[in-house]
Design a protein around this motif. Structure first.
Motif, PDB file in Angstrom:
ATOM      1  N   ASP A 147       8.374 -33.921  27.229  1.00 41.34           N
ATOM      2  CA  ASP A 147       9.390 -33.675  28.252  1.00 41.34           C
ATOM      3  C   ASP A 147       8.690 -33.280  29.534  1.00 41.34           C
ATOM      4  O   ASP A 147       7.477 -33.019  29.557  1.00 41.34           O
ATOM      5  CB  ASP A 147      10.358 -32.573  27.804  1.00 41.34           C
ATOM      6  CG  ASP A 147      11.708 -32.650  28.511  1.00 41.34           C
ATOM      7  OD1 ASP A 147      11.835 -33.459  29.457  1.00 41.34           O
ATOM      8  OD2 ASP A 147      12.627 -31.911  28.127  1.00 41.34           O
ATOM      9  N   TYR A 148       9.459 -33.208  30.634  1.00 43.82           N
ATOM     10  CA  TYR A 148       8.906 -33.037  31.962  1.00 43.82           C
ATOM     11  C   TYR A 148       9.873 -32.188  32.769  1.00 43.82           C
ATOM     12  O   TYR A 148      11.058 -32.505  32.862  1.00 43.82           O
ATOM     13  CB  TYR A 148       8.757 -34.428  32.581  1.00 43.82           C
ATOM     14  CG  TYR A 148       8.059 -34.516  33.912  1.00 43.82           C
ATOM     15  CD1 TYR A 148       8.694 -34.114  35.081  1.00 43.82           C
ATOM     16  CD2 TYR A 148       6.792 -35.048  34.006  1.00 43.82           C
ATOM     17  CE1 TYR A 148       8.070 -34.219  36.304  1.00 43.82           C
ATOM     18  CE2 TYR A 148       6.154 -35.169  35.226  1.00 43.82           C
ATOM     19  CZ  TYR A 148       6.800 -34.747  36.376  1.00 43.82           C
ATOM     20  OH  TYR A 148       6.180 -34.868  37.595  1.00 43.82           O
ATOM     21  N   ASP A 164       4.392 -39.793  38.492  1.00 42.00           N
ATOM     22  CA  ASP A 164       3.699 -38.761  37.717  1.00 42.00           C
ATOM     23  C   ASP A 164       4.428 -38.492  36.409  1.00 42.00           C
ATOM     24  O   ASP A 164       3.817 -38.305  35.356  1.00 42.00           O
ATOM     25  CB  ASP A 164       3.587 -37.467  38.516  1.00 42.00           C
ATOM     26  CG  ASP A 164       2.673 -37.607  39.720  1.00 42.00           C
ATOM     27  OD1 ASP A 164       1.610 -38.216  39.566  1.00 42.00           O
ATOM     28  OD2 ASP A 164       3.030 -37.117  40.803  1.00 42.00           O
ATOM     29  N   ARG A 165       5.743 -38.457  36.488  1.00 44.88           N
ATOM     30  CA  ARG A 165       6.555 -38.232  35.289  1.00 44.88           C
ATOM     31  C   ARG A 165       6.359 -39.368  34.298  1.00 44.88           C
ATOM     32  O   ARG A 165       6.180 -39.138  33.100  1.00 44.88           O
ATOM     33  CB  ARG A 165       8.028 -38.108  35.681  1.00 44.88           C
ATOM     34  CG  ARG A 165       8.963 -37.994  34.502  1.00 44.88           C
ATOM     35  CD  ARG A 165      10.370 -37.660  34.954  1.00 44.88           C
ATOM     36  NE  ARG A 165      10.839 -38.564  36.001  1.00 44.88           N
ATOM     37  CZ  ARG A 165      11.944 -38.366  36.710  1.00 44.88           C
ATOM     38  NH1 ARG A 165      12.658 -37.290  36.525  1.00 44.88           N
ATOM     39  NH2 ARG A 165      12.313 -39.226  37.626  1.00 44.88           N
ATOM     40  N   PRO A 184      10.224 -30.370  36.578  1.00 46.52           N
ATOM     41  CA  PRO A 184       9.643 -30.138  37.914  1.00 46.52           C
ATOM     42  C   PRO A 184       9.865 -28.712  38.386  1.00 46.52           C
ATOM     43  O   PRO A 184      10.860 -28.067  38.041  1.00 46.52           O
ATOM     44  CB  PRO A 184      10.392 -31.147  38.798  1.00 46.52           C
ATOM     45  CG  PRO A 184      11.701 -31.340  38.117  1.00 46.52           C
ATOM     46  CD  PRO A 184      11.440 -31.209  36.641  1.00 46.52           C
ATOM     47  N   PRO A 210       8.160 -39.699  40.891  1.00 48.54           N
ATOM     48  CA  PRO A 210       8.569 -40.194  39.564  1.00 48.54           C
ATOM     49  C   PRO A 210       7.419 -40.841  38.805  1.00 48.54           C
ATOM     50  O   PRO A 210       7.415 -40.851  37.572  1.00 48.54           O
ATOM     51  CB  PRO A 210       9.659 -41.213  39.885  1.00 48.54           C
ATOM     52  CG  PRO A 210      10.190 -40.785  41.219  1.00 48.54           C
ATOM     53  CD  PRO A 210       9.002 -40.245  41.964  1.00 48.54           C
ATOM     54  N   ASP A 214      17.486 -41.858  35.514  1.00 47.19           N
ATOM     55  CA  ASP A 214      16.305 -41.405  34.773  1.00 47.19           C
ATOM     56  C   ASP A 214      15.994 -42.403  33.668  1.00 47.19           C
ATOM     57  O   ASP A 214      16.759 -42.569  32.727  1.00 47.19           O
ATOM     58  CB  ASP A 214      16.562 -40.023  34.180  1.00 47.19           C
ATOM     59  CG  ASP A 214      15.279 -39.362  33.669  1.00 47.19           C
ATOM     60  OD1 ASP A 214      14.360 -40.118  33.302  1.00 47.19           O
ATOM     61  OD2 ASP A 214      15.210 -38.138  33.662  1.00 47.19           O
ATOM     62  N   THR A 247       5.356 -29.283  36.785  1.00 51.78           N
ATOM     63  CA  THR A 247       4.626 -29.734  37.961  1.00 51.78           C
ATOM     64  C   THR A 247       5.440 -29.563  39.219  1.00 51.78           C
ATOM     65  O   THR A 247       6.670 -29.604  39.195  1.00 51.78           O
ATOM     66  CB  THR A 247       4.218 -31.209  37.829  1.00 51.78           C
ATOM     67  OG1 THR A 247       3.516 -31.590  39.008  1.00 51.78           O
ATOM     68  CG2 THR A 247       5.431 -32.095  37.669  1.00 51.78           C
ATOM     69  N   SER A 297      13.281 -42.334  31.634  1.00 48.75           N
ATOM     70  CA  SER A 297      12.211 -41.846  30.776  1.00 48.75           C
ATOM     71  C   SER A 297      12.356 -42.337  29.342  1.00 48.75           C
ATOM     72  O   SER A 297      11.361 -42.544  28.648  1.00 48.75           O
ATOM     73  CB  SER A 297      12.167 -40.315  30.798  1.00 48.75           C
ATOM     74  OG  SER A 297      13.324 -39.762  30.232  1.00 48.75           O
TER      75      SER A 297
END
Length: 238
Positions: A106-107, A95-96, A109, A93, A199, A88, A201
């Motif tokens: 996983d993500y 959106d992640r 950018p 953050p 991070d 993306t 996540s």
């Protein structure tokens, strides 16, 4: 045998470049410029052609990528377990976090280095392969059962919905029940990328796992947070 990837990305130029680069590394890449086209490819392919991983853009012309992720995860059968790597241009953050909560593994950018994309794809697929190759079969903790061969989790006989990455995180903790693991140790154990200090996540994934296996996710008994340290999988039985 090379892995089959499906890239759902409206930027055909980017998709072509990525497909060529990944093709040089032994991957077969199918492409759809629209969300509906990608979902049709997933739903219409025979099981032998089901992609090993989906590369999913968040901003698509006909449907939000988050909705595509949700639909994949709520589809019955093997399709719901396909790993998803989100791409993306959005830097928010939130959106992640939403993507991870919906089941993305996983993500990444935009803009990104093709080598980093390749490394993340390999890491996701390696976790999946390594998980199925383990000699340990079923881990049992009271009513919780973790079948490593089948890569399935159930509580009281009822299946739990986890992504491939969340399954690996759960196994990592369960195999070390009673031992406090830092976030870095957990990430190293599943051979994931190193997270920056800010991070969070992994905390999002832990929340999803708790929602799936805990009777009361807000007051977890199986996966306990140790403030300032990390997480511990409690040994106690139900």
């Amino acid at each position: 045998m090379s892995a089959h990837l499906l890239m759902i990305e409206d930027d055909t130029r980017l998709a072509g470049m990525v497909g060529e680069y990944l093709g040089q590394s032994g991957f077969t890449v199918a492409h759809s410029p629209t969300a509906n086209g990608g979902l049709d490819m997933l739903g219409g392919q025979p099981s032998t052609s089901t992609p090993d991983l989906v590369i999913l853009d968040l901003m698509l012309p006909d449907m939000d990528g988050l909705e595509v992720c949700r639909r994949i995860r709520t589809t019955s059968g093997d399709i719901s377990q396909i790993p998803i790597l989100m791409l993306t241009a959005k830097g928010d953050p939130l959106d992640r976090i939403i993507g991870l909560e919906l089941g993305a593994d996983d993500y990444l950018p935009k803009p990104f280095e093709p080598r980093e994309l390749l490394a993340r794809i390999r890491a996701i697929l390696r976790r999946r392969i390594d998980g199925t190759a383990t000699p340990h079969k079923v881990l049992r903790f009271g009513t919780l059962e973790i079948d490593r061969d089948a890569r399935s989790v159930s509580v009281g006989g009822q299946p739990c919905d986890l992504t491939a990455y969340q399954f690996d995180l759960l196994v990592t903790l369960a195999e070390r029940a009673g031992r406090v693991l830092t976030r870095d140790q957990i990430m190293e154990a599943v051979r994931g990328r190193e997270l920056e200090a800010f991070d969070r996540s992994i905390d999002v994934h832990m929340g999803r796992i708790r929602a799936a296996i805990e009777a009361d996710p807000k007051n977890p008994r199986r996966i306990v947070t140790v403030r300032g340290a990390g997480y511990v999988f409690a040994k106690q039985q139900d």
